[in-house]
Design a protein around this motif. Structure first.
Motif, mmCIF file in Angstrom:
data_model
loop_
_atom_site.group_PDB
_atom_site.id
_atom_site.type_symbol
_atom_site.label_atom_id
_atom_site.label_comp_id
_atom_site.label_asym_id
_atom_site.label_seq_id
_atom_site.Cartn_x
_atom_site.Cartn_y
_atom_site.Cartn_z
ATOM 1 N N ALA A 128 33.441 86.087 -127.192
ATOM 2 C CA ALA A 128 32.103 85.491 -127.264
ATOM 3 C C ALA A 128 31.329 85.866 -126.016
ATOM 4 N N ARG A 129 30.072 86.185 -126.201
ATOM 5 C CA ARG A 129 29.216 86.497 -125.047
ATOM 6 C C ARG A 129 27.847 85.876 -125.283
ATOM 7 N N PRO A 130 27.155 85.515 -124.211
ATOM 8 C CA PRO A 130 25.796 84.982 -124.370
ATOM 9 C C PRO A 130 24.877 86.026 -124.980
ATOM 10 N N ALA A 131 24.089 85.600 -125.927
ATOM 11 C CA ALA A 131 23.147 86.517 -126.565
ATOM 12 C C ALA A 131 21.969 86.772 -125.631
ATOM 13 N N PRO A 132 21.348 87.934 -125.722
ATOM 14 C CA PRO A 132 20.174 88.207 -124.879
ATOM 15 C C PRO A 132 19.052 87.211 -125.151
ATOM 16 N N ALA A 133 18.428 86.756 -124.076
ATOM 17 C CA ALA A 133 17.270 85.871 -124.223
ATOM 18 C C ALA A 133 16.076 86.684 -124.698
ATOM 19 N N SER A 134 14.944 86.007 -124.812
ATOM 20 C CA SER A 134 13.749 86.687 -125.330
ATOM 21 C C SER A 134 13.342 87.853 -124.453
ATOM 22 N N GLY A 135 13.702 87.823 -123.153
ATOM 23 C CA GLY A 135 13.336 88.903 -122.255
ATOM 24 C C GLY A 135 14.209 90.118 -122.397
ATOM 25 N N GLY A 136 15.319 89.998 -123.170
ATOM 26 C CA GLY A 136 16.173 91.152 -123.390
ATOM 27 C C GLY A 136 17.422 91.139 -122.560
ATOM 28 N N ASN A 137 17.578 90.207 -121.607
ATOM 29 C CA ASN A 137 18.772 90.144 -120.783
ATOM 30 C C ASN A 137 19.585 88.914 -121.170
ATOM 31 N N ALA A 138 20.899 89.032 -121.046
ATOM 32 C CA ALA A 138 21.760 87.887 -121.315
ATOM 33 C C ALA A 138 21.535 86.854 -120.245
ATOM 34 N N ALA A 139 21.104 85.689 -120.649
ATOM 35 C CA ALA A 139 20.809 84.643 -119.685
ATOM 36 C C ALA A 139 21.732 83.481 -119.904
ATOM 37 N N GLY A 140 22.192 82.899 -118.838
ATOM 38 C CA GLY A 140 23.051 81.730 -118.959
ATOM 39 C C GLY A 140 23.341 81.177 -117.597
ATOM 40 N N GLY A 141 23.615 79.899 -117.559
ATOM 41 C CA GLY A 141 23.931 79.269 -116.298
ATOM 42 C C GLY A 141 25.378 79.465 -115.937
ATOM 43 N N ALA A 142 25.803 78.709 -114.909
ATOM 44 C CA ALA A 142 27.188 78.821 -114.462
ATOM 45 C C ALA A 142 28.165 78.342 -115.494
ATOM 46 N N ASP A 143 27.717 77.503 -116.408
ATOM 47 C CA ASP A 143 28.621 76.995 -117.424
ATOM 48 C C ASP A 143 28.742 77.916 -118.629
ATOM 49 N N GLY A 144 28.095 79.059 -118.588
ATOM 50 C CA GLY A 144 28.204 80.013 -119.682
ATOM 51 C C GLY A 144 27.223 79.774 -120.801
ATOM 52 N N ALA A 145 26.330 78.809 -120.682
ATOM 53 C CA ALA A 145 25.361 78.554 -121.736
ATOM 54 C C ALA A 145 24.393 79.708 -121.829
ATOM 55 N N ALA A 146 24.004 80.024 -123.026
ATOM 56 C CA ALA A 146 23.110 81.157 -123.243
ATOM 57 C C ALA A 146 21.796 80.669 -123.808
#
Length: 436
Positions: free
Chosen positions: A157-175
């Motif tokens: 599992a990996r965080p999906a890219p945010a609207s800006g195109g980069n995978a965004a997530g905090g330290a807890d792995g939230a995307a």
């Protein structure tokens, strides 16, 4: 503990036996498993409407019956008698406890009511042939190595890219854009027809790898499902392929770094409930296989008399009866105390295997034909042993948890060699030879 059944429990068992007796004979079972769904959808809806079978152990606030897992186990004894092919085990015994334990309030409100009504079915997808290990039935699941250990294989599992195109997530792995899953899972019970999949996957990469549970809808992009050929057709299985598939984290994106431990503990707790349910189901199947065999030996004649009157046949049936009754007692105890489910499951699977094997033997030549009904029970016994056992590992893990095997103590160190007395002569090195 009061082991007597209540009037409500007796009524559930009586009604369920009556319905299944009319709608779930051996020919009906063979016809149902060959449908696209792998079960009789109309019978499933009837059981949901009349008895609330899928929601027996779901709280009333979510549209369930509000009974305990013990009531679910008692109901599954009747479904085991008929070898009912249905999503009951995958949905009510495996997925509902996980959603109840880990889901957010919004997830529980959205998922549990349709699951209780039978409109939604669910399946647990565990990477590799490791369902028994993931549920902590045959070993501890804390290490998470059964899911691939964060290396190649399993489901990642990996965080999906945010609207800006980069995978965004905090330290807890939230995307910010959700999650994406990729990988493959084989041997998913009812995975080909389930409306909802609970997928165990690794997140965080190799250094911070942890196992989490994700929700995947049946219409999710990148989800490919194919039904597999299996020994026991009453337990259909599927292969699940996830190709950058959108998923929702069970528990929400606020799951902490320790959230993987919560998922593993919830899987182990679900395993305890499932083992009690499976034990009751196996006891029901063993009891019915024995009853059918007794009926047959009363009718089959040899040398002018029923073969059931032969002393050797009576002894074999008496041994089976004792074994089935002992397994039933263990299953009932596990229904009230799921911590004993591992031992009860081992005893029930052993009783089912013995009873199904003897049923084939005592039916004689007709029993050895692959099309005979006795083979339905033998296939169930063999398939359950492969999926949730084997029996010796179930017993070994239960004994280890109970502390029956003390850790082996290290042997004492050998005594120090006493120095040789001084003689004034220096001994030669080991590599030299002394001429005589």
């Amino acid at each position: 503990m009061d082991a007597a059944f209540t009037a409500e429990q007796d009524e559930i068992r009586r009604t369920l036996r009556e319905i299944l007796g009319k709608r779930c004979g051996p020919d009906d079972v063979k016809a149902a498993v060959r449908t696209a769904a792998g079960h009789d959808r109309e019978l499933w809806r009837q059981l949901a409407r009349q008895l609330g079978l899928p929601g027996i152990a779901i709280a009333e606030e979510y549209g369930g019956v509000g009974c305990t897992p013990a009531d679910l186990a008692l109901a599954c004894e009747e479904t085991g008698r008929a070898l009912l092919p249905s999503p009951l085990l995958a949905t009510a015994a495996l997925c509902v406890p996980l959603i109840t334990a880990l889901g957010t309030a919004a997830q529980r409100s959205a998922l549990l009511p349709p699951l209780a009504a039978g409109d939604l079915t669910a399946a647990l997808a565990v990477p590799g042939p490791a369902l028994a290990t993931a549920l902590a039935l045959t070993g501890e699941n804390a290490a998470g190595e059964w899911a691939g250990g964060g290396r190649a294989g399993g489901v990642q599992a990996r965080p999906a890219p945010a609207s800006g195109g980069n995978a965004a997530g905090g330290a807890d792995g939230a995307a910010a854009g959700g999650w994406r899953l990729y990988g493959e899972v084989a041997q998913v019970l009812d995975g080909h027809s389930a409306s909802l999949l609970l997928v165990a996957a690794h997140a965080g990469g190799f250094a911070r790898s942890r196992t989490l549970l994700f929700l995947v809808r049946e219409d999710a992009p990148g989800l490919v499902r194919s039904r597999q050929s299996v020994l026991d057709e009453t337990r259909p299985q599927a292969k699940i392929q996830l190709r950058d598939t959108p998923a929702e984290l069970l528990g929400g994106d606020g799951v902490s770094e320790e959230g993987g431990g919560d998922a593993l503990r919830a899987l182990a707790a679900a395993g305890r409930t499932a083992s009690a349910v499976l034990a009751a189901e196996a006891v029901g199947a063993a009891g019915q296989a024995l009853a059918r065999t007794v009926e047959y030996v009363r009718q089959r004649e040899q040398f002018g008399r029923a073969i059931g009157s032969f002393q050797a046949v009576k002894h074999r049936l008496a041994d089976l009866y004792v074994q089935v009754q002992a397994a039933r007692s263990a299953a009932y105890y596990a229904a009230w105390d799921p911590d004993q489910g591992g031992l009860a499951l081992a005893q029930a699977l052993e009783a089912l295997r013995a009873t199904a094997g003897e049923a084939i033997q005592l039916h004689g030549g007709i029993g050895f034909t692959w099309e005979h009904d006795a083979h339905l029970y033998f296939k169930r016994a063999a398939a359950d042993d492969l999926l949730f056992g084997p029996v010796h590992r179930l017993r070994a893990h239960a004994a280890t948890r109970a502390g029956l095997f003390a850790p082996a103590t290290a042997p004492p160190p050998p005594p120090a060699t006493a120095p040789a007395p001084a003689t004034g002569v220096t001994p030669p090195p080991p590599s030299e030879k002394v001429a005589v």
